[in-house]
Design an enzyme around this catalytic site. Structure first.
Site, short mmCIF file in Angstrom:
data_model
loop_
_atom_site.label_atom_id
_atom_site.label_comp_id
_atom_site.label_asym_id
_atom_site.label_seq_id
_atom_site.Cartn_x
_atom_site.Cartn_y
_atom_site.Cartn_z
N SER A 44 -4.62 45.70 0.61
CA SER A 44 -5.58 46.78 0.79
C SER A 44 -7.00 46.30 1.05
O SER A 44 -7.79 46.99 1.70
CB SER A 44 -5.58 47.68 -0.45
OG SER A 44 -5.81 46.93 -1.63
N HIS A 251 -12.04 49.16 -4.97
CA HIS A 251 -11.94 48.59 -3.62
C HIS A 251 -13.30 48.59 -2.92
O HIS A 251 -14.15 49.41 -3.25
CB HIS A 251 -10.92 49.37 -2.78
CG HIS A 251 -9.51 49.06 -3.13
ND1 HIS A 251 -8.84 49.66 -4.18
CD2 HIS A 251 -8.61 48.20 -2.57
CE1 HIS A 251 -7.62 49.19 -4.25
NE2 HIS A 251 -7.44 48.30 -3.29
#
Length: 269
Positions: A44, A251
């Site tokens: 990711s 993230h």
């Protein structure tokens, strides 16, 4: 504006190549196709989860038009670019589902992988919900997993990449520290847990760097680039816990991709 222009000029190229690779978890091997000059592999952090502007690839990979591979390919006018990175990918997923566009003509390969193998998702959920003691235990368990099995998994993947792309420069990018200690966050994890998570990242990055070097690959350390921009800093480039978009928690944001990862890749590629 710069992010928007870069994404716009790259989107058609990305969409043309992304469908060549099966998404991890489908049980399908990646089909062999004509090799391309730059192939972006990984999890990711390379797919761009958290950066927004997600491409309509028909998968759950959450590939972003603002991810560092897209920005690099656009800036360097790559005529042949395959964007294979996918959310939740482990080393085994990259090995079985993302290598189909590698070949003798591939000149650059980039990837981030290893965080999911170490149990990143479980660790962060435990730390966010379980308190300091359980968080420290989860980090310790993840470090043990890294020591026990990740090295062999990386070796298998790195060997397969070199076999399929013998002439490519391979750049393995690491992970940033998640937290700025003694920072601006007044709620959430205690600094003891935050420090343990950062030390867990150091442990993971150190193993990845050693295994990359053993295979003749470059390791790109992004911790310095993110210094001062971690969660709880004045200008974070990472998402904290987001109850409206939980998968994006922890993230990189769009600036994390363009100002954190991209310049580091530029320096080593």
């Amino acid at each position: 504006m710069r992010h928007t222009r870069t994404a716009a000029c790259s989107a058609a190229l990305v969409l043309a190549t992304a469908c060549l690779v099966a998404a991890p978890g489908t049980g399908q091997a990646a089909p062999r196709t004509a090799p391309v000059g730059y192939v972006a592999l990984g999890d990711s952090y390379s797919a761009g989860l958290g950066a927004g502007d997600y491409l309509p690839t028909g998968t759950n990979c959450k590939r972003s038009g603002r991810a560092y591979p897209v920005l690099w390919a656009s800036a360097h006018k790559m005529a042949a670019f395959a964007f294979a990175a996918c959310n939740h990918a482990r080393t085994s997923d990259v090995l079985s589902g993302q290598l189909g566009t590698l070949g003798a003509g591939t000149r650059l390969v980039t990837l981030t992988v290893g965080g999911m193998d170490a149990g990143f998702g479980v660790v962060m959920t435990t730390c966010a919900l379980g308190g300091t003691s359980r968080c420290l235990s989860a980090v310790a368990a993840a470090r043990a997993t890294v020591d026990r099995s990740l090295g062999d998994s990386l070796d298998r993947l790195y060997s397969a990449i070199r076999d399929r792309a013998p002439g490519a420069r391979v750049v393995v990018l690491g992970y940033p520290h998640l937290y700025h200690l003694r920072g601006a966050c007044e709620v959430g994890l205690q600094d003891t847990a935050r420090a343990a998570l950062n030390e867990g990242v150091d442990h993971l990055d150190a193993l990845i760097a050693r295994r990359a070097a053993a295979h003749g690959f470059a390791f790109a350390d992004v911790r310095g680039a993110f210094a001062g921009h971690e969660i709880c800093s004045a200008a974070p480039w990472l998402h904290s816990v987001d109850v409206l978009a939980p998968t994006e928690s922890y993230h990189p944001t769009a600036p994390g991709q363009s100002l954190g990862y991209l310049p580091v890749l530029d320096r080593v590629s």
